[in-house]
Scaffold this motif. Structure first.
Motif, mmCIF file in Angstrom:
data_model
loop_
_atom_site.group_PDB
_atom_site.id
_atom_site.type_symbol
_atom_site.label_atom_id
_atom_site.label_comp_id
_atom_site.label_asym_id
_atom_site.label_seq_id
_atom_site.Cartn_x
_atom_site.Cartn_y
_atom_site.Cartn_z
ATOM 1 N N GLU A 137 0.988 -1.131 -0.357
ATOM 2 C CA GLU A 137 0.122 0.031 -0.299
ATOM 3 C C GLU A 137 1.257 0.829 -0.153
ATOM 4 O O GLU A 137 0.313 2.054 -0.594
ATOM 5 N N TRP A 138 1.206 1.379 0.598
ATOM 6 C CA TRP A 138 2.240 2.439 1.006
ATOM 7 C C TRP A 138 3.436 2.886 -0.553
ATOM 8 O O TRP A 138 3.834 3.403 -1.429
ATOM 9 N N TYR A 139 3.904 1.774 -0.808
ATOM 10 C CA TYR A 139 4.301 1.671 -2.308
ATOM 11 C C TYR A 139 3.741 2.072 -3.511
ATOM 12 O O TYR A 139 4.135 3.133 -4.106
ATOM 13 N N GLY A 140 2.696 1.673 -3.364
ATOM 14 C CA GLY A 140 1.134 2.793 -4.166
ATOM 15 C C GLY A 140 0.203 3.556 -4.284
ATOM 16 O O GLY A 140 1.130 4.396 -5.244
ATOM 17 N N PHE A 141 1.181 4.283 -2.942
ATOM 18 C CA PHE A 141 0.768 5.529 -2.960
ATOM 19 C C PHE A 141 1.461 6.598 -3.229
ATOM 20 O O PHE A 141 0.765 7.634 -3.286
ATOM 21 N N ARG A 142 2.597 5.807 -2.904
ATOM 22 C CA ARG A 142 3.895 6.907 -3.237
ATOM 23 C C ARG A 142 3.342 7.427 -4.799
ATOM 24 O O ARG A 142 3.670 8.466 -4.869
ATOM 25 N N GLN A 143 2.926 6.028 -5.689
ATOM 26 C CA GLN A 143 2.797 6.742 -7.110
ATOM 27 C C GLN A 143 1.103 7.500 -7.037
ATOM 28 O O GLN A 143 1.362 7.890 -8.594
#
Length: 267
Positions: A137-143
């Motif tokens: 989730e953290w990785y996707g939210f950066r995008q």
């Protein structure tokens, strides 16, 4: 781990890569097409974009996310930039960065357009209120949270073609099918509705190539990027003037067409 509506603190050492309750993404192209048709009725209806991405999951996303969060760079960003929205919406802090920096251009853009990182998150939360508090989730939210930064870095506006080009640029960096589907479907819709012949697809392809040539923005240290002079940063990131996009705008205006109202005309 308890799941609630608030995103868990990314510095939590117990945070899993994938929460066991997270469902497996399903590929549903017809659903994506339905939501695109809704999007062209109102390009500000961001929820439709989220539906499209949910319907067209990116192959290899979990593999790429795992490689990044396990890397030294990923771990450092997890500690220094746990929530990008807090940094991006702190205009007081950003305005203290040097004149001519990406930070100042970003603040100018967001304030002029009446946008905020928190606002985008609120729209996303309406679409998907459940949070898993995992590293995926953290990785996707950066995008998600770096989308508006891409408008500044690339020079693409918030008109229909500009948004399509930003998504094509993003596809060059992050080959999610939702990015390229919306970009070319929007381009086709504009081309069908336009009363004059303009190189819309050339502009979209140009954006896609620039995105591929540019290092990943969502995997970069955003605080460091914000402090850098915008012109120098563009050169270092291999981001060129979007000439095909500017040519389309010029041709539209020569034909008495407002490029910022084109999606409205199409709908």
């Amino acid at each position: 781990m308890k799941i609630d509506h608030k995103f868990s603190a990314p510095h939590d050492s117990d945070m899993p890569f994938i929460h066991p309750d997270r469902p497996v993404a399903r590929f549903r192209p017809l659903k994506a097409l339905h939501h695109f048709r809704e999007l062209i009725k109102d390009k500000e209806d961001t929820a439709q974009v989220f539906h499209i991405f949910e319907s067209l999951p990116r192959p290899g996303f979990r593999k790429d996310a795992k490689a990044f969060v396990d890397s030294a760079k990923g771990k450092a960003l997890l500690a220094s930039e746990p929530h990008l929205s807090e940094l991006l919406d702190d205009h007081e802090r950003l305005r203290k960065m040097p004149e001519g920096s990406l930070a100042h251009a970003y603040c100018d853009f967001m304030e002029k357009e009446g946008l905020s990182a928190a606002g985008l998150i609120a729209e996303y939360d309406q679409f998907s209120p459940r949070k898993y508090g995992d590293l995926l989730e953290w990785y996707g939210f950066r995008q998600r949270d770096t989308h508006d930064l891409l408008h500044i870095l690339t020079g693409y506006g918030r008109d229909a073609l500009g948004e399509a080009c930003v998504l094509a640029f993003t596809y060059g960096q992050n080959p999610a099918l939702g990015n390229i589907f919306i970009a070319y479907a929007a381009g086709l819709n504009m081309k069908k509705q336009s009363k004059i012949k303009v190189p819309i697809f050339k502009a979209i392809r140009e954006a896609q190539k620039m995105g591929k040539a540019c290092p990943s923005i969502s995997e970069a240290n955003i605080a460091e990027l914000l402090a850098q002079p915008l012109d120098e940063l563009r050169e270092r990131l291999h981001i060129k003037t979007p000439q095909a996009y500017l040519d389309v705008h010029a041709q539209f205006r020569a034909g008495n067409i407002d490029p910022y109202d084109l999606m409205g005309q199409a709908a």
